[in-house]
Design an enzyme around this catalytic site. Structure first.
Site, PDB file in Angstrom:
ATOM      1  CE1 TYR A 107      42.989  48.903  27.921  1.00 10.50           C
ATOM      2  CE2 TYR A 107      44.075  49.754  29.877  1.00 10.50           C
ATOM      3  CZ  TYR A 107      43.060  49.023  29.292  1.00 10.50           C
ATOM      4  OH  TYR A 107      42.129  48.404  30.077  1.00 10.50           O
ATOM      5  CE1 TYR A 117      42.619  31.992  40.963  1.00 13.60           C
ATOM      6  CE2 TYR A 117      43.005  33.072  43.068  1.00 13.60           C
ATOM      7  CZ  TYR A 117      42.485  32.024  42.336  1.00 13.60           C
ATOM      8  OH  TYR A 117      41.840  30.997  42.979  1.00 13.60           O
ATOM      9  CD  GLU A 136      43.603  36.219  34.276  1.00 16.04           C
ATOM     10  OE1 GLU A 136      44.788  36.342  33.901  1.00 16.04           O
ATOM     11  OE2 GLU A 136      43.289  36.031  35.474  1.00 16.04           O
ATOM     12  CG  HIS A 152      41.113  49.309  37.164  1.00 15.43           C
ATOM     13  ND1 HIS A 152      42.270  48.683  36.758  1.00 15.43           N
ATOM     14  CD2 HIS A 152      40.448  49.635  36.018  1.00 15.43           C
ATOM     15  CE1 HIS A 152      42.301  48.629  35.424  1.00 15.43           C
ATOM     16  NE2 HIS A 152      41.198  49.216  34.969  1.00 15.43           N
ATOM     17  CD  GLN A 187      36.983  52.174  35.023  1.00 13.09           C
ATOM     18  OE1 GLN A 187      37.349  51.507  35.985  1.00 13.09           O
ATOM     19  NE2 GLN A 187      37.575  52.088  33.838  1.00 13.09           N
TER      20      GLN A 187
END
Length: 366
Positions: A258, A247, A237, A143, A81
């Site tokens: 997972y 949050y 979200e 991430h 990523q």
């Protein structure tokens, strides 16, 4: 009324996501991009597009891709990523030519999200300066967040991720993992940041308790900052971001790990901000914009969230500032959508997430 039309109508009235009628046409504007990640519109009609593999590309207004990448782009750590992510123009770009880039910086053993800016001059980034590097550096390649939005006071917010294996740090105010940070455009810390005077807290923090925030947009008319983030298995979200709020990740979540293991028994807890909506099963939201064009009056003011897993764009209908349901768009493409933008010409623009990525332009069917 026949049954095939009755069921979608009832679902729409109940606020459930439905596929919208084909009142649009999708055109390929440009192709030949390798995992395009972010799109920005230049004042002269051209576009800038990042490729996750580390290149910044110029596209002419007619869709022609400049064969030579923009030079002077900082080197990104590219793996899984990780790579070059957001491109964003300074609010005063016409005067100062500043371009902001977010990217993964470092190595497999020590990396995190970095923000830099440079002046775009004749296909080159000049006077490049690193403004911010998220801490701590961590291992792995997942991430990073990486999306940018500018606020009315011309500060910027940068979204970050929890690094995947460090999710508990999203609740630690002493670092940047799982946070949204707010910076002045030169990289300094605004004097009114919510945690600036809190002992042991990272002064850049604007909000905390996030997993991997890959969508953020400021609604200037309503004065609201929206974001969305990836959940684990379920629990993606959409949030309304307010300064200093927590949050909840991973103390509360609508998703599971997972492996199927429970992450938390709680979906809400006192003092933690609940999402405006959650997507379970996950749709993997990857970009967020608001439509303010003239070509699609029925979309005016609605939010649009690109998705990877669902291979769609979610139209999130707003009515008087409140959520009024969703529509699932562009599933007929069968493509992972990495970015969605409301263009200055009133069209909606999409980036497809693959090794032969394209810039797509959505216009009315007529």
């Amino acid at each position: 009324m026949s049954k095939p039309f009755l069921i979608p109508l009832l679902l729409s009235l109940l606020g459930s996501p439905v596929a919208q009628a084909m009142d649009y046409r999708i055109e390929t504007l440009s192709e030949g991009l390798e995992f395009p990640w972010s799109l920005a519109f230049l004042p002269d009609g051209r576009m800038l597009v990042t490729e996750r593999v580390g290149r910044l590309r110029l596209i002419e207004a007619d869709g022609r891709l400049d064969p030579e990448p923009v030079s002077g782009v900082p080197e990104a750590f590219v793996a899984a990523q990780a790579g070059l992510m957001e491109v964003a123009l300074d609010p005063e770009f016409a005067r100062n030519q500043w371009v902001y880039l977010s990217y993964a910086h470092g190595s497999e053993q020590a990396n995190n999200t970095r923000l830099a800016r440079g002046r775009l001059v004749e296909g080159e980034l000049q006077d490049v300066k690193v403004l911010f590097t998220a801490q701590p550096l961590k291992t792995g390649a997942a991430h990073y967040g990486g999306r940018i939005a500018f606020l009315p006071d011309q500060t910027l917010v940068l979204t970050l991720g929890d690094g995947f294996d460090w999710r508990e740090d999203a609740q630690n105010p002493g670092n940047h993992l799982g946070k949204i940070v707010r910076l002045n455009r030169d990289g300094s810390v605004p004097a009114d940041n919510p945690l600036r005077d809190q002992a042991g807290a990272a002064p850049e923090i604007y909000s905390l308790g996030h997993r991997n925030v890959q969508g953020i947009f400021y609604d200037a008319e309503a004065g609201r900052l929206y974001s969305h983030e990836h959940g684990p298995r379920g629990g993606d979200e959409l949030n309304l971001i307010e300064a200093g709020r927590n949050y909840g990740w991973p103390l509360v979540t609508q998703g599971v790990d997972y492996t199927g293991a429970l992450i938390s028994p709680y979906t809400t807890l006192p003092g933690l901000q609940p999402p405006l909506l959650h997507w379970t099963p996950s749709v993997a939201p990857s970009s967020l914009t608001q439509y303010r064009g003239a070509l699609f009056p029925q979309w005016q003011g609605d939010l649009f969230a690109a998705t990877l897993a669902e291979r769609s764009v979610r139209r999130i209908r707003l009515l008087d500032g409140k959520l009024a349901g969703e529509d699932v768009l562009f599933e007929e493409l069968g493509e992972r959508i990495r970015d969605v933008r409301s263009g200055p010409d009133g069209a909606l623009y999409l980036l497809t997430d693959n090794a032969k990525g394209r810039v797509l332009k959505v216009v009315p069917a007529d």
